[in-house]
Enzyme design. Structure first.
Site, PDB file in Angstrom:
ATOM      1  CG  LEU A   1      -0.630  -0.928 -12.517  1.00  0.00           C
ATOM      2  CD1 LEU A   1       0.496  -2.106 -14.111  1.00  0.00           C
ATOM      3  CD2 LEU A   1      -1.698  -0.438 -13.485  1.00  0.00           C
ATOM      4  CB  CYS A   2      -2.449  -2.927  -6.265  1.00  0.00           C
ATOM      5  SG  CYS A   2      -0.893  -3.551  -5.641  1.00  0.00           S
ATOM      6  CG  HIS A   3      -6.521  -6.861  -8.424  1.00  0.00           C
ATOM      7  ND1 HIS A   3      -5.322  -7.022  -9.126  1.00  0.00           N
ATOM      8  CD2 HIS A   3      -7.189  -6.155  -9.828  1.00  0.00           C
ATOM      9  CE1 HIS A   3      -5.468  -7.668 -10.479  1.00  0.00           C
ATOM     10  NE2 HIS A   3      -6.483  -6.933 -10.858  1.00  0.00           N
TER      11      HIS A   3
ATOM     12  CG  ASP B   1       8.158  11.396  10.667  1.00  0.00           C
ATOM     13  OD1 ASP B   1       9.156  12.287   9.922  1.00  0.00           O
ATOM     14  OD2 ASP B   1       7.343  11.565  11.082  1.00  0.00           O
TER      15      ASP B   1
ATOM     16  CG  MET C   1       2.196  -6.048  -4.840  1.00  0.00           C
ATOM     17  SD  MET C   1       3.781  -5.401  -4.718  1.00  0.00           S
ATOM     18  CE  MET C   1       3.788  -4.104  -4.891  1.00  0.00           C
ATOM     19  CD  GLU C   2      -2.631  -5.176  -1.348  1.00  0.00           C
ATOM     20  OE1 GLU C   2      -1.742  -6.823  -1.222  1.00  0.00           O
ATOM     21  OE2 GLU C   2      -3.228  -5.048  -1.691  1.00  0.00           O
TER      22      GLU C   2
END
Lengths: 167, 167, 167, 167, 167, 167
Positions: free
Chosen positions: A85-87, A136, A121-122
């Site tokens: 739902l992120c823009h 990793d 969020m980014e």
């Protein structure tokens, strides 16, 4: 895309839900584009052997951490693809640092935009993916590597103003 | 893509580096494709208010957790795009569960493949992104939400056989 | 997806076209999966000042070239998204090297798969994108940087056997 | 994301590195969004047989070149995913042309944006990928096809003003 | 990833749900990789003016339909990114055709794989995106263009054997 | 990227073609960014058994429709990757609803932007992919599921003003 947020449990609002309680991308059409910045940080616990290996200098260290940092920067740009739902936002700057400590690695991401909504969020996604990418790189020497913290540390800009985590 | 791994610090090897100590995607051409599974888990600490909101039933809870789980499943498939040196693998199954506890949410991802290398990174990435997506869903009601743990829990298949985390 | 290739101009065949002369992804369903490798190389001409900067040691050099190499490795995995008619293949190894010479940088990509068709395009795409990424890193100091050669250098495996460029 | 660029070797600056010499996405938050355009061009050397085939008219020619052009346009949009430190920009126009000459094909990409930084990398990436896609289309008839030049030809807009390559 | 499918409403099973009724990527680890093919078709209704324009020959027609076909081929490869629970599969062939009829355009996609599960969704997605791309090409001349049918037409291979739509 | 549109067949213009009749991304550099919205809708015909299953309550229904809706929202953001000539636009809001009717499911997508061109294609793509994702969820119980309509229903904003489908 009604403007009225869904109210629940007093003041608490889950703005990502529409009137029917269904997930949606919140409408930010009426919010002005302003300069915004968010910082997130994370910590990957590593074995003493792994820390020593990362600290023993030379290209390997550079490359392991460089891969993690680059993965984080690229993940910041991929956030709208990953977080449903992120823009999509025009990021104007992203910096990811990775510092080796005595018991692991501390990763910090700072993200900037000029947009109608924030970039927490980014920043959070950049840190999470950088942590995964670091694991990793070193998993062959430390299979117990663990991400122990990923959190938003600070944000500025936007209607809610500046905020800094203090817990 | 020389087969000989770079040796450093005794037995420790960083297989993701070539002879010059530079990052590369490890050559697994000679490893047989076998059934492999990996499980990773993560925990997002949430406020009591947020937990109550997620538990108060109805569609919203379903959607918030459903969004997180779906984001995790899709992220497993995106792992080779996010983790620079990961091999693209044909995933044969992915399940992500999200359970609300008294102080947060526990997210578990199980990933399967029939391939020449394992899927720990796919499971770890699925959990990390699911945690981020969950935070995105509830950040309006809990700005202190924090990922407190993301780790590989178990793996099976491949030359190194079964392994279960015991720390 | 008729097996019969479109014949034109004698022996010359453009296998990527169907009977109507339209673009398609060639059908390789009946070709066995075999070990295949391809090597491509490219050269970016750089100013003396830029070469000196890249050679002056320390982290910057490492990072500029590391970014280019990682971009190349990730681009190899993105080839089916970029080259419209390329098959998605399970890459089993990818190595990209970047060496600074007196008048530029030589970039080499080696890609391996176990699949029904070759990986020349993956190697070629990896080199092209690595060259572009290197230019991005140094364009502030050398706006005349130019890619002067990108080509497949060798391939092995598959029905057509080993081949090495000799022009 | 300090504003101060890293100075090295006199005036030369590698703006994509932060104070620690690590790769970052440069901060352009304070640069105004202005109309910008960049043109890049590339040349793919082809055999006489291949040129004849592309020139012999009909759908095949159209499709081979159309595939290359479309791949280029789509690659311009994918630039931030491919070039690790590139900013995501709202492209306002992209045109890619492909012209068959006596000894190959000349590919030109023009890209426009209204943004805080230029689109040279988008034009360069569009041309590189279009060249690779063209090679993919004709590699069955010309295994020696080679990209012999990819370069920025001109740019306009932004603080540095108009510039045209003249070497 | 329990093997036992969720049973509901008599024989009906929604295999994409786990025991808790939550979405998951079905486990196909134990299914053998076999040659499979699926065909899907769609129809876009177009105005007489638009049909005439597409039929009036020359490059434009070629390009409009070529863009739609290429978009469809590329979408087949993107299916696991678009359809949340789809397995990533190694496609071995994809052909998309577009034919102009008196009242629109008929688009057909044939997709092949050698894998443990079928490619109906890849064919369906290829047709859907090709239809959308065609509408994008002609929407300036026909704003009422409409997709009137997208369906799986036939499939072969796998345990369930050959099947052809007959409604 | 000449401003002059290609004129053909009277007033009809295919703006996505350049002067040579080749596909391009139309230049919208000179168009002001304004608030725009588009709505598209689609219908998936389903068997009575499938409708009953979706209506029988509980989590499965929620998840099947939730997956379709989320796939649609994410597809809106992926439109520039799927539709070759679409502009990348900063979406400011996206809502996808899915309603079960007596003979199928009606899916509606509303998309908003503040940009120089409209979002019809984003809405259309969101609906198409949501329809495909729904079919993927229920195909085990209804192999005849069919998309019977996908169309733009309304748009507002931009130079051409408000428009509502009335056929």
């Amino acid at each position: 895309m009604a403007e009225r947020p869904v109210e629940r449990a007093g003041d608490a609002t889950l703005t990502h839900l529409n009137d029917a309680g269904e997930a949606r991308m919140v409408d930010v059409s009426d919010k002005p584009a302003t300069a915004r910045e968010a910082t997130a940080r994370g910590f990957v616990r590593l074995s003493a052997e792994c820390v020593a290996l990362l600290r023993s200098g030379g290209v390997p260290k550079g490359d392991a951490l460089a891969v993690a940092r680059i993965a984080g920067i690229m993940a910041a740009k991929k956030t709208p693809e990953l977080i449903p739902l992120c823009h999509p936002l025009p990021l104007t700057g992203t910096d990811v640092t990775a510092e080796v400590t005595d018991d692991g690695a501390e990763i910090v991401a700072r993200v900037r935009t000029l947009g109608p909504t924030g970039v927490e969020m980014e920043a959070l996604t950049a840190v999470s993916v950088a942590c995964c990418a670091l694991i990793d790189m070193i998993k062959a020497v430390d299979r117990l590597a663990r991400i122990e913290r990923v959190e938003v540390a600070a944000k500025s800009g936007g209607r809610s103003g500046d905020w800094k985590r203090e817990d």
